[in-house]
Design a protein around this motif. Sequence first.
Motif, PDB file in Angstrom:
ATOM      1  N   SER A  47       1.593  56.831  28.529  1.00 41.58           N
ATOM      2  CA  SER A  47       2.038  57.030  29.903  1.00 41.58           C
ATOM      3  C   SER A  47       2.018  58.519  30.221  1.00 41.58           C
ATOM      4  O   SER A  47       2.031  59.369  29.328  1.00 41.58           O
ATOM      5  CB  SER A  47       3.449  56.459  30.121  1.00 41.58           C
ATOM      6  OG  SER A  47       4.421  57.230  29.438  1.00 41.58           O
ATOM      7  N   TRP A  71       3.715  61.084  33.531  1.00 38.38           N
ATOM      8  CA  TRP A  71       4.586  61.103  34.707  1.00 38.38           C
ATOM      9  C   TRP A  71       5.373  59.782  34.805  1.00 38.38           C
ATOM     10  O   TRP A  71       5.594  59.235  35.882  1.00 38.38           O
ATOM     11  CB  TRP A  71       3.783  61.321  35.986  1.00 38.38           C
ATOM     12  CG  TRP A  71       2.915  62.539  35.931  1.00 38.38           C
ATOM     13  CD1 TRP A  71       3.332  63.853  35.941  1.00 38.38           C
ATOM     14  CD2 TRP A  71       1.490  62.577  35.842  1.00 38.38           C
ATOM     15  NE1 TRP A  71       2.247  64.680  35.863  1.00 38.38           N
ATOM     16  CE2 TRP A  71       1.108  63.938  35.815  1.00 38.38           C
ATOM     17  CE3 TRP A  71       0.495  61.585  35.802  1.00 38.38           C
ATOM     18  CZ2 TRP A  71      -0.220  64.330  35.715  1.00 38.38           C
ATOM     19  CZ3 TRP A  71      -0.829  61.978  35.706  1.00 38.38           C
ATOM     20  CH2 TRP A  71      -1.182  63.328  35.668  1.00 38.38           C
ATOM     21  N   ALA A  72       5.752  59.246  33.631  1.00 37.57           N
ATOM     22  CA  ALA A  72       6.539  58.012  33.523  1.00 37.57           C
ATOM     23  C   ALA A  72       5.799  56.788  34.064  1.00 37.57           C
ATOM     24  O   ALA A  72       6.419  55.775  34.394  1.00 37.57           O
ATOM     25  CB  ALA A  72       7.895  58.165  34.211  1.00 37.57           C
ATOM     26  N   THR A  73       4.480  56.846  34.119  1.00 43.14           N
ATOM     27  CA  THR A  73       3.667  55.730  34.569  1.00 43.14           C
ATOM     28  C   THR A  73       2.783  55.244  33.426  1.00 43.14           C
ATOM     29  O   THR A  73       1.993  56.028  32.873  1.00 43.14           O
ATOM     30  CB  THR A  73       2.776  56.130  35.762  1.00 43.14           C
ATOM     31  OG1 THR A  73       3.597  56.620  36.819  1.00 43.14           O
ATOM     32  CG2 THR A  73       1.980  54.932  36.261  1.00 43.14           C
ATOM     33  N   ASN A  74       2.914  53.971  33.066  1.00 41.26           N
ATOM     34  CA  ASN A  74       2.123  53.405  31.977  1.00 41.26           C
ATOM     35  C   ASN A  74       0.645  53.379  32.336  1.00 41.26           C
ATOM     36  O   ASN A  74       0.272  53.247  33.505  1.00 41.26           O
ATOM     37  CB  ASN A  74       2.630  51.992  31.681  1.00 41.26           C
ATOM     38  CG  ASN A  74       1.958  51.388  30.467  1.00 41.26           C
ATOM     39  OD1 ASN A  74       0.902  50.786  30.553  1.00 41.26           O
ATOM     40  ND2 ASN A  74       2.588  51.554  29.313  1.00 41.26           N
ATOM     41  N   HIS A 116       7.610  63.506  29.844  1.00 41.46           N
ATOM     42  CA  HIS A 116       6.875  62.763  30.872  1.00 41.46           C
ATOM     43  C   HIS A 116       5.685  63.555  31.407  1.00 41.46           C
ATOM     44  O   HIS A 116       4.696  62.982  31.864  1.00 41.46           O
ATOM     45  CB  HIS A 116       7.797  62.417  32.045  1.00 41.46           C
ATOM     46  CG  HIS A 116       8.841  61.395  31.717  1.00 41.46           C
ATOM     47  ND1 HIS A 116       8.583  60.293  30.927  1.00 41.46           N
ATOM     48  CD2 HIS A 116      10.150  61.303  32.088  1.00 41.46           C
ATOM     49  CE1 HIS A 116       9.680  59.568  30.824  1.00 41.46           C
ATOM     50  NE2 HIS A 116      10.645  60.155  31.508  1.00 41.46           N
ATOM     51  N   ASP A 132       3.781  60.776  25.407  1.00 42.39           N
ATOM     52  CA  ASP A 132       4.993  60.466  26.165  1.00 42.39           C
ATOM     53  C   ASP A 132       6.241  60.405  25.299  1.00 42.39           C
ATOM     54  O   ASP A 132       7.341  60.243  25.813  1.00 42.39           O
ATOM     55  CB  ASP A 132       4.826  59.186  26.980  1.00 42.39           C
ATOM     56  CG  ASP A 132       4.553  57.951  26.130  1.00 42.39           C
ATOM     57  OD1 ASP A 132       4.419  58.079  24.893  1.00 42.39           O
ATOM     58  OD2 ASP A 132       4.465  56.852  26.705  1.00 42.39           O
TER      59      ASP A 132
END
Length: 283
Positions: free
Chosen positions: A42, A44-47, A21, A17
Amino acid sequence: MVSEQQSVAWSLSGFGDEIDHDPRVQVAVLQALGADHIEVRSAWATNVAEMSDEQVARLQGILAENSMSVSAVASPIGKVDVSEDVEHEVARLRRVVEVAKALDTTNIRVFSFFHEGREPDAVRDDVLVRMAALARVAERAGVTLLHENEKDIFGDVPSRIVDMVESVGSPALRLAWDNANFVQVGVRPMTEAYETLRPYVDYLQVKDAVMETGKVVPAGHGDGQLPETVAAFARSGYAGFASLEPHLDEAFTLGGFSGPVAFGDAARAFRSLTDAAGVVTGR
């Protein structure tokens, strides 16, 4: 310099990341730099601690399609204030363990808690209770917690790191070594940390920093004693992962960003150090 006959091999990885993303871009850049592993913090910008089962399955598919393995899950566990209830992080770790197993890695990065407004000695017992609880989860799950020496947490300087690891006394609690983070708390890694901590280190995170300003720079361009570190780990027989975490554009509480170009610069800077030390990295 280590001779060619004495050369050792490290598996090159990196925090995807920090590149983009999109995990497909992450994988493409890492592979172009010679890495066949990725450290997942992360996508797709999701942790990782917040990913749905569907996202995990989708990520797993992308990695499998590209023959990319996971060196570690870079979780945010322990990157909360020590006043947070013990069960809060235990529950989050259980979820991260599920993600790690789905991604086929046993390595999970953790931290040893912020303590804003309280001196480290005043929170020692609270930290140990929490780290022991996390280690018990890891032991039962068959995973290894890799404690990162992040600034502003209890385990930021060598004396407290070794106190924590030895006091918890779990084979599931080991160390991730980060030169830049040491510099940012005024510690010269090789001079003041290596001898004490080397027996507990299972993982290398690669970044450097300038002592005067704390600014993060490519490996070997700061005060983190990276050339000496690479050489010392090579002499010690270290044969694990070296994971690039450049932080060359920005850094924030749960991570950092470099972009593809700066990430490539960081990889080439590190490669120059490993080449000089006779360490083989990448494919």
